[in-house]
Write an enzyme that holds these catalytic residues in place. Structure first.
Site, mmCIF file in Angstrom:
data_model
loop_
_atom_site.group_PDB
_atom_site.id
_atom_site.type_symbol
_atom_site.label_atom_id
_atom_site.label_comp_id
_atom_site.label_asym_id
_atom_site.label_seq_id
_atom_site.Cartn_x
_atom_site.Cartn_y
_atom_site.Cartn_z
ATOM 1 N N GLU B 51 0.873 -1.169 0.000
ATOM 2 C CA GLU B 51 0.000 0.000 0.000
ATOM 3 C C GLU B 51 0.911 1.220 0.000
ATOM 4 O O GLU B 51 1.690 1.427 0.925
ATOM 5 C CB GLU B 51 -0.913 0.007 1.236
ATOM 6 N N ASP B 62 -5.211 9.825 9.171
ATOM 7 C CA ASP B 62 -3.937 9.323 9.683
ATOM 8 C C ASP B 62 -3.594 9.867 11.054
ATOM 9 O O ASP B 62 -3.856 11.020 11.376
ATOM 10 C CB ASP B 62 -2.817 9.659 8.692
ATOM 11 N N TYR B 174 -11.117 -2.869 2.621
ATOM 12 C CA TYR B 174 -10.178 -2.441 3.658
ATOM 13 C C TYR B 174 -10.991 -2.260 4.944
ATOM 14 O O TYR B 174 -11.749 -1.311 5.078
ATOM 15 C CB TYR B 174 -9.531 -1.119 3.238
#
Lengths: 374, 256
Positions: B51, B62, B174
């Site tokens: 990834e 994040d 995911y």
């Protein structure tokens, strides 16, 4: 997304609930000080050569329009069963308003604030502490509003179960811009009625500063269907649009983009990286803006202009000396535009906040100017 | 030439262990050339897919480690085209799935972006801030380019939404193991989430966010994940100059 759906449903329900509206109206009245006066600024009018009225949001409890939104969202959070409130703040006004609403309603409050803004707005950091809120310093990026919003969003997605995010402006993912607009339109609803009562007419121009754009959308919305009323949003030109050091995405134009979950006008580079904004006013130091403003611009209903740090500082001093009112540096941008905009039958300016918080920053900037303004 | 969708399917099918290992690489961190070398080390260590993150100024999904790496990558001059070139070179070794925030995709235009990725032999695209409702244009562009648009699901995703996401998932789903942002965490149990996703997905499921140790990777596989994504731990290793090849090999060993 589920959290946003939950919030939207809760807001639609609360908005239609007479009990909720009555609670909010009581707090806005008895506690925050609404309605705020509409004031005909005679000496300022004389100076610019046409009548100028000020909508005095600076007279509200905590010193700015931010309390309208903070009280409404804190009440909503309580109704949703949330016990923990997070907020972001740039100038500190929204942080103080959120800390105030949380103290009043017995909610835990955490405020994310960039360390550069903490430096610029030290009195508001102290106020938040006194009100029982925890100020979380944000070190990322330019350490201003954009990073504070990002930090708050990260907290919210992590703690969404018990936490409501009181976003401070008409930005962020839906339903936030609509929620904030609904809570801020009280400014325009009052001002429109007061204008008719006091001046017997509607203004030719309604002028408000735009960072995220909550005071502007709040005062604009009730005038949108009055075609004879021009709506003017004033952004921060910072050091000058041409320098790239500004906070004026609407004025700049260019393609839109996604920042903090909304598609709107933003400052970005060719790749789509978000650029850092710059303004002497912490509340306008944001590279995005509310999507409703981008829409008003694109449909031609409102126009957006920008004034520099220097012009805003000059207006800050003029209003103080002519009217005995020290406006926030944010609001000084709206006044500055009117000072230079030329004739009008009547201008209505949203004086969104008071300038006590800005004294240190403004005085030091004025000292370093050569030659001194005003 | 196979399509990206086919390369991803083959990589999951051929993964030697109980689950495919997909380490995360921050493109352009600490600089473009070094990030390419780190990606090579991932492949040497036994990564089944990589990834590849495109650094973004405002990476809302994040945590601090990957955010800081992205900031450094941008400061070192990383651009979207430069990261695509890193992808092109890594794709010769291992299927590459690009992780890229919405605004970077919009800035190039979704069709041009998908075409550029396909041209670089990128196999899939993850856009963490692209909700299902806004995905149709990207999905059409990726489908046309043979690129897998990989959706994310979280423990908070309701059943009905899982069904709609599962129905249009390409490559893999995911599954975000926690509510929150990327970053290392102590305890994780994704069994329930994986079972819920499985009921709605016809493609493999990779588990990510919070997985840092070999034990956690093994536990993810045991809980039913078809793939395991390890990000912040490896980015931190790259920042500290640790031997990332050995770390990846240890993770791969734990999945064997």
């Amino acid at each position: 997304m589920p959290a946003l759906t939950e919030l939207e449903a809760a807001w639609i329900e609360a908005r239609a609930d007479a009990g909720f509206q009555a609670d909010l109206a009581r707090l806005l009245g008895d506690y925050a000080g609404r309605p705020t006066p509409l004031y005909e600024a005679r000496r300022l009018s004389e100076a610019v050569g046409h009548p100028v009225y000020l909508k005095r949001e600076d007279l509200l409890h905590t010193g700015a329009h931010k309390i309208n939104n903070a009280l409404g969202q804190a009440l909503l959070a309580k109704r949703m069963g949330k016990t923990r409130i997070i907020a972001e703040t740039g100038a500190g006004q929204h942080g103080v308003a959120s800390a105030t609403a949380c103290a009043l309603l017995g909610l835990e409050c955490i405020v994310y604030m960039g360390t550069e803004d903490m430096r610029r707005q030290q009195p508001n950091v102290q106020r938040m502490g006194l009100l029982g809120a925890t100020v979380e310093p944000v070190e990322a990026g330019a350490r201003t509003l954009k990073e504070a919003v990002s930090a708050a969003i990260r907290d919210w997605v992590t703690n969404v179960g018990n936490t409501h995010y009181i976003i401070g402006s008409s930005v962020g993912p839906a339903p936030f811009p609509a929620l904030v607009r609904d809570l801020q339109r009280v400014i325009g609803d009052e001002a429109r009625a007061q204008m008719l009562a006091q001046a017997g007419r509607l203004p030719e121009r309604v002028v408000a500063c735009v960072g995220g754009g909550s005071n502007a959308i709040g005062i604009f919305v009730p005038f949108v269907d009055d075609p004879e009323v021009a709506l003017v949003g004033v952004e921060a030109a910072g050091d000058g649009i041409e320098t790239g050091r500004h906070g004026a995405p609407l004025t700049l134009g260019g393609r839109g983009g996604v920042l903090h979950g909304a598609f709107s006008a933003i400052m970005q580079d060719e790749d789509g990286q978000i650029l850092e904004a710059h303004s002497i006013s912490a509340g306008l130091d944001y590279p995005g803006t509310g999507p409703q403003h981008a829409h008003l611009r694109d449909t031609g209903r409102a126009t957006y202009e920008a004034v520099t740090d220097r012009q805003a500082l000059a207006a800050f001093q003029r209003v103080a000396r002519l009217e005995g009112i020290i406006p926030a540096l944010e609001s000084s941008h709206a006044v500055a535009w009117v000072l230079d905009a030329g004739p009008s039958a009547l201008d209505l300016i949203c004086l969104s906040g008071r300038g006590d918080k800005d004294l240190a920053e403004a005085l030091s900037a004025l000292e370093s100017q050569d030659p001194p303004a005003a | 030439m196979s399509t990206g969708v086919e390369r991803i399917a083959a990589a999951f099918a051929a993964a030697p262990g109980r689950a495919a290992l997909m380490p995360y690489l921050m493109g352009g961190f600490p600089n473009v050339a070094a990030s390419r070398a780190i990606g090579e080390a991932y492949a040497d260590g036994g990564a089944d897919l990589v990834e590849l993150g495109v650094p973004f100024s405002d990476p809302l999904a994040d945590g601090p480690v990957i955010h800081a790496a992205g900031t450094r990558a941008l400061a070192a001059g990383a651009t979207v085209p430069a990261v695509i070139e890193v992808a092109r070179s890594l794709a010769e070794r291992v299927p590459v799935v690009l992780m890229c925030y919405t605004n970077l995709v919009l800035a190039r235009g979704v069709e041009r972006f998908a075409d550029e990725l396909a041209d670089a032999n990128v196999s899939g695209l993850i856009v963490p801030d692209l909700p299902l409702e806004e995905a149709p244009a990207a999905l059409a562009a990726c489908d046309a380019a043979g690129l897998a648009l990989v959706p994310l699901v979280a423990p908070t995703t309701p059943e009905e939404r899982l069904a709609r996401i599962g129905a249009q998932a390409r490559g893999f789903v995911y599954a975000v193991s926690v509510t929150g942002t990327t970053g290392e965490r102590a305890g994780l149990d994704a069994t329930a989430l994986l079972a819920r996703v499985r009921a709605h997905a016809q493609v493999p499921i990779a588990l990510g966010f919070g997985i840092s140790t070999a034990e956690q990777a093994a536990a993810a596989a045991a809980a039913g994940a078809d793939g395991v994504i390890v990000g912040s731990r490896l980015v931190r290793a790259a920042a500290d100059g640790e031997d990332v090849r050995a770390l990846v090999a240890a993770l791969a060993g734990a999945l064997a």
